[in-house]
Design a protein around this motif. Structure first.
Motif, PDB file in Angstrom:
ATOM      1  N   ASP A  12       0.843  -1.194   0.000  1.00 27.28           N
ATOM      2  CA  ASP A  12       0.000   0.000   0.000  1.00 27.28           C
ATOM      3  C   ASP A  12       0.879   1.245   0.000  1.00 27.28           C
ATOM      4  O   ASP A  12       1.835   1.330   0.772  1.00 27.28           O
ATOM      5  CB  ASP A  12      -0.905   0.019   1.235  1.00 27.28           C
ATOM      6  N   PRO A  13       0.575   2.227  -0.855  1.00 30.97           N
ATOM      7  CA  PRO A  13       1.407   3.437  -0.895  1.00 30.97           C
ATOM      8  C   PRO A  13       1.271   4.254   0.382  1.00 30.97           C
ATOM      9  O   PRO A  13       0.177   4.414   0.922  1.00 30.97           O
ATOM     10  CB  PRO A  13       0.858   4.203  -2.106  1.00 30.97           C
ATOM     11  N   GLU A  20       2.405   7.993   2.112  1.00 33.27           N
ATOM     12  CA  GLU A  20       2.977   9.323   1.910  1.00 33.27           C
ATOM     13  C   GLU A  20       3.814   9.696   3.125  1.00 33.27           C
ATOM     14  O   GLU A  20       3.332   9.654   4.259  1.00 33.27           O
ATOM     15  CB  GLU A  20       1.871  10.354   1.694  1.00 33.27           C
TER      16      GLU A  20
END
Length: 261
Positions: A153-154, A156
Motif C-alpha cells: 500500500d502506498p 505518503e
C-alpha cells in the motif's frame, strides 16, 4: 525482597516480570504535561467521526513470534486502545490528544492511529441503507507497518504536521447474493484507508470534502453466473458493467468538474 517492595510489585499488576523480580505494569501511564499529538477531524453533514484505534509499541516488553521454519524471534510488544474524539463546542470539529510517550513499565511509544469518517445518517438514500466503509486514514508515527495494511500500500511520507484535505463521493450499493442489503460507502482516491508516515507531526487534521450530490449507484448480480457483473451508474447517467470494473474515483472527479463549469 522487602515487604514494601513486594506490595509495590503486586500493586502494579503481575503481567510481566523484570530481572529484579518485580512485575512490570503493562498499562499506559503517560506523564502529566508530556508531549502530545492532536488529531482533529472535520465532519461533513450526515457523516460521523469514527472511534480512533490507537496502537502503542514497546521494545522493553517484546513478544515472541515463530518463523516459517519454527524458529523463535522477538518483536516489539504492542498495546491497542480505542479513543472517541470529542466534539469541539457546537462545531463540526472532533479532536483527541494522544501522548507520544505512553509511559508505564513498558515505556510505550505511540506507533499509529486509525481514524476517519463514515455515514451516520443514510435516510436520504432510502430505507434500510446501512453505513459501510471508506473515508479512513492511518497515520504512522514510527517505522512499523500498521496492522491494517500491507507492504504494497502506498504511504505518503510527511516531515512535519499533517493536513489531509481529500474529495469523497457517496456510493450506494445493492447486493443480492448471500442476502439482500444496501450499503452507503465513501469513495476516495485511495482504498478504504489513506496512509501517512509522520513521525514528527504534533498536529494532524483531516478535512474530508463530501460531494453529496454526486452519487454513484451500483447493483450486484442476483445470480452468480458467467457474464453477470456489478452495474455502476454514475452521476452523469453513464453505466459501466464489466469484469474489471470498480468504483472509479477519477471518473467521478471528471464528472463533477465538467458539470461545475
Amino acid at each position: 525482597m522487602s515487604m514494601n517492595t513486594l506490595i509495590k510489585c503486586t500493586a502494579s499488576g503481575l503481567l510481566l516480570f523484570s530481572l529484579n523480580g518485580c512485575a512490570l505494569d503493562r498499562g499506559l501511564s503517560p506523564e502529566s504535561g508530556g508531549e502530545q499529538v492532536s488529531i482533529t477531524v472535520k465532519v461533513p453533514q450526515n457523516l460521523a467521526a469514527e472511534p480512533m484505534q490507537v496502537i502503542y509499541r514497546s521494545a522493553k516488553c517484546p513478544i515472541k513470534r515463530s518463523g516459517p521454519d519454527w524458529s523463535s524471534f522477538e518483536v516489539d510488544g504492542y498495546l491497542t486502545t480505542t479513543v472517541q474524539p470529542l466534539q469541539q463546542g457546537n462545531s463540526n470539529l472532533y479532536e483527541t490528544k494522544l501522548a507520544i510517550n505512553g509511559g508505564g513499565g513498558c515505556q510505550w511509544q505511540l506507533s499509529n492511529v486509525t481514524f476517519g469518517v463514515t455515514y451516520a445518517n443514510t435516510t436520504h438514500f432510502g430505507q434500510k441503507v446501512k453505513p459501510a466503509s471508506g473515508g479512513g486514514v492511518i497515520v504512522m508515527f514510527d517505522h512499523h507497518l500498521a496492522q491494517r495494511r500491507s507492504a504494497f500500500d502506498p504511504t505518503e511520507e510527511v516531515s512535519g504536521d499533517l493536513l489531509i484535505r481529500k474529495d469523497y463521493y457517496p456510493r450506494v450499493s445493492e447486493h443480492f447474493i448471500g442476502g439482500h442489503e444496501k450499503l452507503a460507502w465513501l469513495v476516495g482516491e485511495g482504498g478504504t484507508y489513506l496512509y501517512y508516515r509522520a513521525p514528527n507531526a504534533r498536529k494532524v487534521k483531516f478535512e474530508p470534502i463530501l460531494h453529496a450530490n454526486y452519487v454513484l449507484y451500483s447493483v450486484g448480480p442476483k445470480v452468480k453466473e458467467k457474464g453477470n457483473f456489478t452495474r455502476y451508474t454514475y452521476p452523469d447517467g453513464s453505466v459501466v458493467a464489466d469484469r474489471i470494473s470498480d468504483p472509479n474515483f477519477k471518473k467521478l472527479q471528471a464528472i463533477r468538474l465538467e458539470q461545475s463549469r
